[in-house]
Design a protein around this motif. Sequence first.
Motif, PDB file in Angstrom:
ATOM      1  N   SER A   1       0.984  -1.313   0.036  1.00 44.94           N
ATOM      2  CA  SER A   1      -0.036   0.006  -0.064  1.00 44.94           C
ATOM      3  C   SER A   1       0.778   1.208  -0.086  1.00 44.94           C
ATOM      4  CB  SER A   1      -0.936   0.071   1.125  1.00 44.94           C
ATOM      5  OG  SER A   1      -0.247   0.340   2.586  1.00 44.94           O
ATOM      6  N   ARG A   2       0.257   2.181  -0.443  1.00 43.51           N
ATOM      7  CA  ARG A   2       0.921   3.607  -0.508  1.00 43.51           C
ATOM      8  C   ARG A   2      -0.249   4.706  -0.066  1.00 43.51           C
ATOM      9  NH1 ARG A   2       0.143   1.594  -5.475  1.00 43.51           N
ATOM     10  NH2 ARG A   2      -0.894   3.098  -6.953  1.00 43.51           N
ATOM     11  N   ILE A   3       0.113   5.948   0.331  1.00 44.06           N
ATOM     12  CA  ILE A   3      -0.509   7.049   0.462  1.00 44.06           C
ATOM     13  C   ILE A   3      -0.579   7.779  -0.842  1.00 44.06           C
ATOM     14  CG2 ILE A   3      -1.278   9.082   1.841  1.00 44.06           C
ATOM     15  CD1 ILE A   3      -1.777   6.498   3.241  1.00 44.06           C
ATOM     16  N   GLU A   4      -2.033   8.086  -1.398  1.00 47.21           N
ATOM     17  CA  GLU A   4      -1.946   9.193  -2.589  1.00 47.21           C
ATOM     18  C   GLU A   4      -3.038   9.997  -2.475  1.00 47.21           C
ATOM     19  OE1 GLU A   4      -2.852   6.892  -6.112  1.00 47.21           O
ATOM     20  OE2 GLU A   4      -1.135   6.018  -6.371  1.00 47.21           O
ATOM     21  N   HIS A   5      -2.545  11.424  -2.225  1.00 44.96           N
ATOM     22  CA  HIS A   5      -3.480  12.451  -1.972  1.00 44.96           C
ATOM     23  C   HIS A   5      -4.220  12.201  -0.616  1.00 44.96           C
ATOM     24  CE1 HIS A   5      -2.847  13.611  -6.146  1.00 44.96           C
ATOM     25  NE2 HIS A   5      -3.485  12.243  -6.472  1.00 44.96           N
TER      26      HIS A   5
ATOM     27  N   ARG B   1      -4.696   9.494   0.879  1.00 45.73           N
ATOM     28  CA  ARG B   1      -5.673   8.296   1.001  1.00 45.73           C
ATOM     29  C   ARG B   1      -4.857   6.939   0.884  1.00 45.73           C
ATOM     30  NH1 ARG B   1      -8.507   5.663  -2.813  1.00 45.73           N
ATOM     31  NH2 ARG B   1     -10.576   4.446  -2.055  1.00 45.73           N
ATOM     32  N   ARG B   2      -4.995   5.871   1.536  1.00 43.02           N
ATOM     33  CA  ARG B   2      -4.243   4.643   1.588  1.00 43.02           C
ATOM     34  C   ARG B   2      -4.924   3.937   0.128  1.00 43.02           C
ATOM     35  NH1 ARG B   2      -0.590   2.515   4.188  1.00 43.02           N
ATOM     36  NH2 ARG B   2      -1.122   3.735   6.005  1.00 43.02           N
ATOM     37  N   VAL B   3      -3.850   3.645  -0.579  1.00 41.98           N
ATOM     38  CA  VAL B   3      -4.312   2.867  -1.628  1.00 41.98           C
ATOM     39  C   VAL B   3      -3.490   1.659  -1.652  1.00 41.98           C
ATOM     40  CG1 VAL B   3      -4.522   2.829  -4.425  1.00 41.98           C
ATOM     41  CG2 VAL B   3      -4.884   4.807  -3.214  1.00 41.98           C
TER      42      VAL B   3
ATOM     43  N   ASP C   1      -2.142  -1.951  -3.709  1.00 39.29           N
ATOM     44  CA  ASP C   1      -1.574  -2.136  -4.964  1.00 39.29           C
ATOM     45  C   ASP C   1      -2.490  -3.119  -5.681  1.00 39.29           C
ATOM     46  OD1 ASP C   1      -0.047  -3.472  -7.298  1.00 39.29           O
ATOM     47  OD2 ASP C   1       1.770  -3.031  -6.060  1.00 39.29           O
TER      48      ASP C   1
END
Length: 536
Positions: A137-141, A143-145, A147
Amino acid sequence: MSSRRRSLLFAAASLPLVAACKRTPESPYDGGWVGADHARGHRLRDLKSGSLPTPAATRRVNVLIVGAGVAGLACARALARRNIDDVHLVDLEDAAGGNSRGHRIAGMACPLGAHYLPVPAEADVDLVELLASLGLSRIEHGRRVYDERHLCHSPQERLFIGGQWQEGLLPVIDQPEATLAQYRRFGEEVARVARLGFSLPTSRAPWTPSHQALDAVTFAQWLDTHRFDAPALRTYLDYCCRDDYGAGLGHVSAWAGLHYFASRHGFHAPGDDADGDTREGVLTWPQGNGWLTERLAEPHRERLHTGLVALGVEEGRHEVSVDLWHAAAERLERWTAKQVVLATPLFISARLLRAPPAALQAAVTPMRHAPWLVANLHIDEPLDDAGGAPPAWDNVLHGSPALGYVNAMHQSTRPHPGPTVLTSYWALGGDNAEQLRAHRTRLLNDDWATWSRVVLADMAKAHPDLPAKVKRVDLMRYGHAMSIPLPGLRGHAALHALQSPARPGTRVHFAHSDLSGYSVFEEAFFHGTRVGRALG
């Protein structure tokens, strides 16, 4: 959707080693049992008879973790993050991972146990951090997203009912309005109960008299009291209980049956999901949760010792001694450590300790563990399909004694279907103690050919062409796979006492999902991390 021996020492320790079984007219495919050498599970009996030799080797370490399943691996990870060194793990199996190990057939990875992990809530900060550290997972804007490569591909699940496949696991084909009305009412009741507070891991939720009342009766009794008697609903809820807890709704508590929904995304009747897809996100891999345990084990490879069977643990004033049988060398070893973590099922911990604490004895007395069978079937070409919903990752047969099967190659990006491995799951805890004992006896006594035919016959109800396409069947049996959340277990005072901060001078600590009353990855990871952070 959810979320893995007779009276000998270990749950899987009485299982035959990979035993090749050749084709016969009755079983025109190869295969065998997979698991550990059954002789490893006999060492406790030898110990009691006084026949064990003097230790042939001794070793001294700082921290010794007995059990390299999810809890043991999580404990080692937490200790490493605190820079506590000289930490070693031992396990009776030949590979780490416990009920979350993987397997391979014809070059294709497949699971031997737990096969997925629901996307955790952000409140489960430790598990969220683990998944992020593994690149899932990663944080985008803000928010956690997660893979997309590791999220379960669509279609996710389907049900075989009335001679065809439908999308989703809740029966909807040809159901009368009275059943649909019960679906809606059950959803409303779950929403009401959820306001009491439920979470994964369970220790993050409150425990109130209302929770205790739910824990005091079986789920079947609670359903009767609330007049939920539609056969399709009861069959689905029984499947859910067997899926997460290894036993039916007549065996598990009402707290457990409702926790299944209330700790996740509730229960959604057909037509009430106007706001979008209500299914939870699921992380999965061809080898199931073996993908996770392989990565948890890798940093500890030099201090991970497999094929060592724990026989006894004795706590002294300044150190703890652990007797271990080295299966390959056929010798007894005595390890001493400043601290020992028993990341083993509680009934095993009670047998290992020369002087088990009263709370451990009290917790073990009411516990029962469900036996499981996991069957991996290698097929060389796609199966014929009955129509309706297309082939999915999770495929369940309505009313089957099994839990359905998952397709190991579902996550593959190959453009055309081809050879794959189908993993069929059988939870054999039954609806009461008598059924559990009968199922365990059958599981341990019936041979590979008998069980492989049972598995194929069940799946052939939806796929008559399956037996002719099977090339190999590997079976894994767990005599005591997971603790069943019986009425009264989750709220048992002894389980809470075993999780309390250790008394001064204590050198033996407990870290296992049994402490939550049932066995899932989230609970095991929580307890392992908890102990790893608390050790001085």
